[in-house]
Design an enzyme around this catalytic site. Structure first.
Site, short mmCIF file in Angstrom:
data_model
loop_
_atom_site.label_atom_id
_atom_site.label_comp_id
_atom_site.label_asym_id
_atom_site.label_seq_id
_atom_site.Cartn_x
_atom_site.Cartn_y
_atom_site.Cartn_z
N CYS A 83 0.83 -1.21 0.00
CA CYS A 83 0.00 0.00 0.00
C CYS A 83 0.88 1.26 0.00
CB CYS A 83 -0.99 -0.06 1.16
SG CYS A 83 -2.42 0.95 0.83
N HIS A 90 -3.19 -4.79 1.89
CA HIS A 90 -2.54 -5.05 3.18
C HIS A 90 -2.57 -6.56 3.47
CE1 HIS A 90 -2.18 -0.96 4.97
NE2 HIS A 90 -3.12 -0.70 4.08
N GLU A 114 -0.91 -8.13 5.57
CA GLU A 114 -0.63 -8.39 6.99
C GLU A 114 -1.86 -8.31 7.88
OE1 GLU A 114 -0.19 -5.63 5.39
OE2 GLU A 114 -0.65 -3.96 6.71
N1 GLN Z 1 -3.82 6.34 0.79
C1 GLN Z 1 -2.53 6.16 1.37
C2 GLN Z 1 -1.46 6.97 0.65
O1 GLN Z 1 -1.67 7.43 -0.43
C3 GLN Z 1 -2.11 4.71 1.42
C4 GLN Z 1 -3.09 3.93 2.25
C5 GLN Z 1 -2.53 2.71 2.92
O2 GLN Z 1 -1.32 2.51 3.03
N2 GLN Z 1 -3.44 1.94 3.45
O3 GLN Z 1 -0.42 7.14 1.18
#
Ligand code: GLN
Length: 192
Positions: free
Chosen positions: A75, A166, A168
């Protein structure tokens, strides 16, 4: 193997748990000097602007740009690894991809999906939270491992693995185990 989780911001504890469940040693990385101790590094999800600011502050940008350490970004961590970010400057530029942040739309801020991830498993329960997606792969060296509809959500290039979701946050640690036992292990073998 010893696997670090960058512990400046975000979902650190959950990644350490998956490393331990995979049968390896997890280390929370707070200082650049600790990078010497590990075989691979996980960049967790969180908020990528904050994460990048903290990485600048603690010297991680410079250290990691100049490092061959295998890395796995989830992410926000995927955003940090990308060569290009739509509307922003890329950061570590390790994965030759263009990512777009928050790209699943406001209506579906968060969702779960069962993913078929090439070479890993066909039934990974994936949690997406304000997730980015990979808009474009810019090199033939980047392998697309999974998509949701027409959006790319998992890629691999050499020593680097990146996913939009994610892994995890569930009890299924197969993606982390794949990173450690394939990507990190192979890079170790190649460097002996
Ligand atoms: N929306 C976040 C970003 O752009 C990432 C979201 C996440 O890591 N769950 O940094």
């Amino acid at each position: 193997m010893k696997i670090g989780v960058l512990a400046l911001q975000g979902a650190v504890r959950e990644h350490l748990r998956h490393i331990e469940l995979s049968g390896h040693e997890g280390i929370a990385i707070k200082r650049v000097e600790q990078l010497e101790e590990i075989d691979g590094l996980i960049l967790p999800g969180g908020e990528s602007t904050t994460l990048r600011r903290l990485m600048n502050l603690y010297g991680f940008k410079e250290a990691l740009v100049n490092s061959d350490l295998p890395m796995f970004g989830t992410c926000a961590g995927l955003i940090v690894l990308a060569q290009d970010i739509v509307g922003e400057e890329g950061y570590l530029k390790k994965l030759d991809i263009t990512v777009e942040r928050n790209s699943f739309g406001r209506q579906v801020d968060s969702f779960e999906s069962e993913l078929d991830i090439k070479g890993i498993a066909e039934d990974i329960e994936a949690v997406f939270i304000r997730a980015p997606h990979i808009e474009k792969v810019n090199s033939d060296n980047v392998e697309v491992l999974s998509t949701v509809g027409d959006k790319i959500v998992a890629v691999k290039e050499g020593n680097y693995l990146g996913v939009s979701f994610h892994p995890e946050l569930t009890d299924d640690y197969r993606v982390t185990q794949y990173f450690i036992e394939h990507i990190v292990a192979e890079s170790k073998k190649a460097n002996v």
